[in-house]
Design a protein around this motif. Sequence first.
Motif, PDB file in Angstrom:
ATOM      1  N   LYS A 129      30.097  46.877  20.002  1.00 54.79           N
ATOM      2  CA  LYS A 129      30.218  46.861  18.392  1.00 54.79           C
ATOM      3  C   LYS A 129      31.594  46.580  18.139  1.00 54.79           C
ATOM      4  O   LYS A 129      32.496  47.099  18.277  1.00 54.79           O
ATOM      5  N   ILE A 130      31.585  45.760  16.904  1.00 46.79           N
ATOM      6  CA  ILE A 130      32.704  45.347  16.413  1.00 46.79           C
ATOM      7  C   ILE A 130      33.630  46.840  15.887  1.00 46.79           C
ATOM      8  O   ILE A 130      32.892  47.854  15.573  1.00 46.79           O
TER       9      ILE A 130
ATOM     10  N   ILE B  59      30.584  35.534  21.082  1.00 46.02           N
ATOM     11  CA  ILE B  59      30.560  36.603  19.915  1.00 46.02           C
ATOM     12  C   ILE B  59      30.172  35.700  18.810  1.00 46.02           C
ATOM     13  O   ILE B  59      30.754  35.074  17.979  1.00 46.02           O
TER      14      ILE B  59
ATOM     15  N   GLU C 191      28.493  34.782  14.837  1.00 44.93           N
ATOM     16  CA  GLU C 191      28.642  35.149  13.539  1.00 44.93           C
ATOM     17  C   GLU C 191      27.583  35.244  12.951  1.00 44.93           C
ATOM     18  O   GLU C 191      26.437  34.630  13.219  1.00 44.93           O
TER      19      GLU C 191
ATOM     20  N   TYR D 245      30.753  39.854  11.891  1.00 47.79           N
ATOM     21  CA  TYR D 245      30.613  39.694  13.509  1.00 47.79           C
ATOM     22  C   TYR D 245      30.017  41.048  13.817  1.00 47.79           C
ATOM     23  O   TYR D 245      30.589  42.183  13.488  1.00 47.79           O
ATOM     24  N   TYR D 246      29.114  41.150  14.603  1.00 45.95           N
ATOM     25  CA  TYR D 246      28.653  42.295  15.116  1.00 45.95           C
ATOM     26  C   TYR D 246      29.400  42.962  16.313  1.00 45.95           C
ATOM     27  O   TYR D 246      29.348  44.365  16.564  1.00 45.95           O
TER      28      TYR D 246
ATOM     29  N   ASP E 279      32.934  42.635  19.156  1.00 47.61           N
ATOM     30  CA  ASP E 279      34.305  42.318  19.558  1.00 47.61           C
ATOM     31  C   ASP E 279      34.468  42.474  21.113  1.00 47.61           C
ATOM     32  O   ASP E 279      33.655  43.268  21.754  1.00 47.61           O
TER      33      ASP E 279
END
Length: 275
Positions: free
Chosen positions: A193-194, A221, A223, A244-245, A247
Amino acid sequence: MDIEDDNLSGAAVLTEKALTYLDTLAKKEYPSQEEFLSTMKKECLHLVQSQKSMASLKNELLHVLRNAEKGETLEEAKNLVTQSVKERLQFLKKAEIKIIQYGTSLIREGSTVLTHSRSSTVEKILINAYLKIPFHIVVTESRPNCEGRLLAETLSTKGIPLTFIVDTAATLFNPDLVLVGADAVTPHYVINKIGTKFLAASFPTYVACSTNKFTKKRVAIEEKNPEEVLKNEKKYKNVQVKNYYFDGTPLNCIKGFITEYGILPPEKVKSLLKP
């Protein structure tokens, strides 16, 4: 299937759903073995493409598909799918039990444990640990879809007190331990998760996941829909919305990986990565 539209469940839950779906496909009637295998390949590709960041989904579906291709007849291929799905679900269940045990051992009485996003494995670790000792749980809302709310609801329903915060408030609580799941573990990064990267750079962070999420391949990753971040974003002139979900957190920023083989240091993880 609702897997492609599910932006709230973690990789473990969606992988189990996908395996069960393949078993359902194997129980249907097909005119030929070729038609069955073609359907399996098409559905597997569709599921993998719908959740590109989830290595476990790809690894498990590929495992089942390869077994299906070993069948010499239609019935044998279908039986191999059913057998393979059963074996993989049993493996995942046993792996999860071990991970919960290892994860629980990390939590100390009176400590503050923060979690980000909604990992079903982390959820079970927190529940199991709270049955044994009292400690403080902090749950982030986990934008943009705020799946942390669902985790908070589950824990509170079970009578477990917690503090619910916006993502960027983590530094105010100075957690002793951060527990997160993972969508994938690559040779250089943990894909999750971001916001995970920030947490791992700030606090002792452990990743709870089975080794079926390990992969040597690069994980993109993606968008996502900007409307999830800013409604009617096109009406805002000169504003470009990025959503973005996930990282990528460098492996050396992670304190340890809670796996079915125990709590592993980052350097050990690289030796277990799947091709």
